[in-house]
Design an enzyme around this catalytic site. Sequence first.
Site, mmCIF file in Angstrom:
data_model
loop_
_atom_site.group_PDB
_atom_site.id
_atom_site.type_symbol
_atom_site.label_atom_id
_atom_site.label_comp_id
_atom_site.label_asym_id
_atom_site.label_seq_id
_atom_site.Cartn_x
_atom_site.Cartn_y
_atom_site.Cartn_z
ATOM 1 N N CYS A 10 0.833 -1.204 0.000
ATOM 2 C CA CYS A 10 0.000 0.000 0.000
ATOM 3 C C CYS A 10 0.869 1.256 0.000
ATOM 4 C CB CYS A 10 -0.932 -0.002 1.208
ATOM 5 S SG CYS A 10 -0.061 0.063 2.787
ATOM 6 N N CYS A 13 2.824 1.687 3.185
ATOM 7 C CA CYS A 13 3.953 0.744 3.250
ATOM 8 C C CYS A 13 5.138 1.283 2.444
ATOM 9 C CB CYS A 13 3.536 -0.626 2.708
ATOM 10 S SG CYS A 13 2.137 -1.360 3.572
#
Length: 77
Positions: A10, A13
């Site tokens: 994501c 992340c």
Amino acid sequence: MNLKVIGTGCEDCDRLYENTKQAIAQLGIDAELEKVEDLMEIVKLGVMTAPSLMKDGKLIISGQVVSTDKIVKLLQK
């Protein structure tokens, strides 16, 4: 030092990965940085929230994106 940024790829992340990379560069340390995105591997590591950061097998950040400065402080411990 072995560092693992854990998450499913994501945006948060990716940001934690970049902040960690910058922290390593600021400190000038020899560290192996790995991105763990495989769900089975994440489960094996026992991580339940993303993004997370592991240092030498210990969870030091869980479920949040933190600044490069904070990562620097955590890596210096």
